[in-house]
Design a protein around this motif. Structure first.
Motif, mmCIF file in Angstrom:
data_model
loop_
_atom_site.group_PDB
_atom_site.id
_atom_site.type_symbol
_atom_site.label_atom_id
_atom_site.label_comp_id
_atom_site.label_asym_id
_atom_site.label_seq_id
_atom_site.Cartn_x
_atom_site.Cartn_y
_atom_site.Cartn_z
ATOM 1 N N SER A 209 0.804 -1.226 0.000
ATOM 2 C CA SER A 209 0.000 0.000 0.000
ATOM 3 C C SER A 209 0.836 1.275 0.000
ATOM 4 O O SER A 209 0.289 2.372 -0.088
ATOM 5 C CB SER A 209 -0.925 0.019 1.221
ATOM 6 N N ASP A 210 2.148 1.149 0.084
ATOM 7 C CA ASP A 210 3.015 2.329 0.089
ATOM 8 C C ASP A 210 3.277 2.758 -1.356
ATOM 9 O O ASP A 210 4.330 2.479 -1.946
ATOM 10 C CB ASP A 210 4.331 2.029 0.812
ATOM 11 N N LEU A 211 2.300 3.455 -1.926
ATOM 12 C CA LEU A 211 2.328 3.768 -3.356
ATOM 13 C C LEU A 211 3.305 4.874 -3.722
ATOM 14 O O LEU A 211 3.459 5.190 -4.906
ATOM 15 C CB LEU A 211 0.917 4.141 -3.824
ATOM 16 N N GLU A 212 3.958 5.478 -2.722
ATOM 17 C CA GLU A 212 4.988 6.452 -3.072
ATOM 18 C C GLU A 212 6.126 5.783 -3.847
ATOM 19 O O GLU A 212 6.904 6.457 -4.532
ATOM 20 C CB GLU A 212 5.533 7.150 -1.825
ATOM 21 N N GLN A 213 6.237 4.453 -3.733
ATOM 22 C CA GLN A 213 7.224 3.724 -4.536
ATOM 23 C C GLN A 213 6.927 3.858 -6.030
ATOM 24 O O GLN A 213 7.800 3.604 -6.867
ATOM 25 C CB GLN A 213 7.222 2.246 -4.158
ATOM 26 N N LEU A 214 5.702 4.249 -6.365
ATOM 27 C CA LEU A 214 5.306 4.432 -7.764
ATOM 28 C C LEU A 214 5.098 5.899 -8.127
ATOM 29 O O LEU A 214 4.887 6.212 -9.302
ATOM 30 C CB LEU A 214 4.014 3.665 -8.051
ATOM 31 N N THR A 215 5.157 6.784 -7.137
ATOM 32 C CA THR A 215 4.853 8.192 -7.409
ATOM 33 C C THR A 215 5.977 9.148 -7.021
ATOM 34 O O THR A 215 6.077 10.240 -7.585
ATOM 35 C CB THR A 215 3.580 8.615 -6.662
ATOM 36 N N ALA A 216 6.808 8.777 -6.055
ATOM 37 C CA ALA A 216 7.843 9.679 -5.561
ATOM 38 C C ALA A 216 9.231 9.223 -6.005
ATOM 39 O O ALA A 216 9.652 8.118 -5.656
ATOM 40 C CB ALA A 216 7.790 9.758 -4.034
ATOM 41 N N PRO A 217 9.955 10.036 -6.768
ATOM 42 C CA PRO A 217 11.307 9.643 -7.187
ATOM 43 C C PRO A 217 12.216 9.307 -6.023
ATOM 44 O O PRO A 217 13.063 8.412 -6.124
ATOM 45 C CB PRO A 217 11.803 10.884 -7.950
ATOM 46 N N ALA A 218 12.045 9.997 -4.902
ATOM 47 C CA ALA A 218 12.893 9.724 -3.739
ATOM 48 C C ALA A 218 12.666 8.328 -3.181
ATOM 49 O O ALA A 218 13.541 7.770 -2.517
ATOM 50 C CB ALA A 218 12.624 10.771 -2.654
ATOM 51 N N ALA A 219 11.480 7.751 -3.436
ATOM 52 C CA ALA A 219 11.170 6.400 -2.972
ATOM 53 C C ALA A 219 11.428 5.360 -4.059
ATOM 54 O O ALA A 219 11.019 4.204 -3.922
ATOM 55 C CB ALA A 219 9.716 6.331 -2.519
ATOM 56 N N GLY A 220 12.090 5.769 -5.137
ATOM 57 C CA GLY A 220 12.455 4.817 -6.192
ATOM 58 C C GLY A 220 11.446 4.678 -7.309
ATOM 59 O O GLY A 220 11.519 3.729 -8.089
#
Length: 496
Positions: A209-220
């Protein structure tokens, strides 16, 4: 017990591969494409067994455990996308041409120049892919059996050479069937154990559910999308996938098998990313340098399930390396070697050409000991060079040898330039070839995949369109005379 499973799996696969030699009957047609007799289930199994390897399982699990669920899931999802595209748009057209290899397509479409270029790029890139599987095999033997890493790589490569040189494509069929049965039971069992036993929990920021992995460059996010993109499109020009599609009994069989392989890849492999994330939380600070999946299988997972999973991972890598050796040797013989001057038959030359290819894989595996990154890098390079000319020439009239060469050189040049200047490869330290500098930073990692592919696309379309217009004007303004046709998309008879 796990050591017994490893030894038994290697022995069984070698025996199955040697037994398959009876089906070759001394014919290169049987050796390279199994006589084009394979049914839908067999082609689907072959496709999955060649890409659901240690790169897409052990490597993806490592990425998931270290960088998050979506970092690991991007690999099997990218492979599934490639099978979906293959089934919808490519498989039938490829099978109808009745070719032996991808460079054969480029020969028919772009002439001799296209054939040689495709051969050099595919053989080089798939040497990297083969190395990724050898890395996983080396880690496996070292972790579970205690065999030194380099010794394991050399030993296993020799075993694969032995049965592939005699069994060819039929060896891949026999070993692939064994693989898929064991893999289905083992992977499903491992997933059920994790979710019904210890339960799924994820470290902060790494979960599904940590979708920042798909939206935030800092999260890859850029790296994760680049992985999916590189595999989704790059696998369309995978030489082993191309050869297996060409082995189908009919064009419709090739299409159906590709779609089945897409669904099977998602069902079997995506859950492993969740298992790896949950496993990282279980292991905590006790994690070692060994792949996270291996650590889970050593003591955490019930022994019967662990034995099945290890056997499946081992078989996956063995069959993938076997398939790469077969496909690359066919390319080397069909494109480069003159079998008449060598006084060898095509079949004999194909067998012996596997030896130097295997040697290249060993050297790369000893230099870079990470699995999943080598899978992505392989298809990344193909996205920057061959994917655009292949897809556009298959579906449009934009066919130009000059456009192929210029777009491949510039696209690949951009990608390789950033590769040697960027300190990381898909989030992992660049230990293969890095030139220290203060200009290019880790912030470009992932974005360069899209940039190189865009350069290839823009250049190919521009040059091919210009050549097409020039040919059209020449055809309408010049009286019909006997003059040689330009070297753009000419139909060249297949070499024998």
């Amino acid at each position: 017990m796990i050591s017994l499973a490893i030894g038994g799996t290697v022995a069984l696969l070698v025996v199955l591969g040697l037994l398959s030699s009876k089906r070759v009957q001394g014919q290169n047609h049987n050796f390279a494409v199994a006589g084009r007799t394979l049914t839908v289930p067999l082609v689907a199994v072959l496709l999955m067994s060649q890409v659901i390897d240690s790169n897409a399982t052990v490597g993806a699990a490592d990425l998931a455990g270290g960088f998050g669920f979506w970092a690991g899931a991007a690999m099997p999802l990218g492979i599934a996308v490639s099978f979906l595209l293959m089934g919808l748009f490519v498989a039938e057209k490829v099978r109808e041409r009745e070719l032996y290899s991808l460079p054969g397509y480029f020969r028919q479409t772009f002439g001799r120049t296209g054939e040689v270029l495709a051969a050099v790029l595919t053989v080089s890139s798939f040497g990297i892919l083969m190395a990724g599987n050898l890395v996983a095999l080396g880690h496996m033997m070292d972790h579970f059996v205690g065999v030194p890493y380099w010794v394991a790589i050399v030993f296993v490569t020799m075993a694969i050479l032995a049965y592939t040189m005699v069994g060819g494509m039929f060896a891949s069929v026999y070993t692939g069937l064994f693989l898929m049965v064991v893999m289905a039971v083992g992977f499903v069992g491992l997933t059920l154990w994790m979710f019904l036993g210890p339960g799924y929990t994820a470290p902060e920021g790494l979960g599904i559910s940590d979708l920042e992995q798909l939206t935030a460059p800092a999260a890859g996010a850029a790296i994760n999308w680049a992985t999916l993109f590189a595999l989704g499109f790059g696998n369309l020009v995978a030489i082993d996938v191309f050869q297996r599609v060409s082995s189908a009994k009919t064009a419709r069989s090739a299409r159906t098998a590709s779609l089945i392989a897409a669904a099977g890849t998602v069902v079997l492999c995506v859950p492993l990313a969740a298992v790896a994330v949950a496993g990282a939380g279980m292991l905590g600070d006790s994690t070692s340098e060994s792949p996270i999946l291996f650590q889970l299988l050593t003591g955490q997972v019930p022994t019967p399930i662990a034995m099945l999973v290890i056997s499946a991972l081992l078989a996956a890598s063995l069959t993938t390396v076997s398939g790469i050796l077969l496909a690359t040797s066919s390319i080397v013989v069909g494109t480069i070697l003159d079998t008449k001057n060598l006084r060898l038959s095509v079949l004999q030359a194909s067998r012996w050409a596997m030896v130097p290819v295997a040697a290249i894989g060993i050297l790369v595996a000893l230099r870079v000991n990470h699995t999943g990154i080598l899978l992505t890098l392989t298809f990344d390079l193909l996205c920057a060079s061959l994917v655009v000319p292949f897809v556009l020439s298959l579906w449009t009239r934009l066919v130009s040898t000059r456009a192929l060469v210029i777009s491949a050189v510039l696209g690949l040049g951009v990608r390789l330039g950033f590769f040697v200047l960027t300190p990381t490869i898909y989030g992992v330290e660049n230990t293969l070839l890095y030139i220290p500098n203060e200009v290019v930073t880790t912030s470009v990692d992932g974005w360069t995949t899209f940039l190189a592919a865009a350069v290839s696309l823009v250049v190919y379309v521009a040059v091919a369109a210009a050549d097409t217009r020039a040919d059209t004007r020449k055809a309408t303004s010049t009286p019909a005379v006997d003059e040689p046709a330009p070297d753009r998309g000419v139909e060249v008879p297949a070499r024998t």
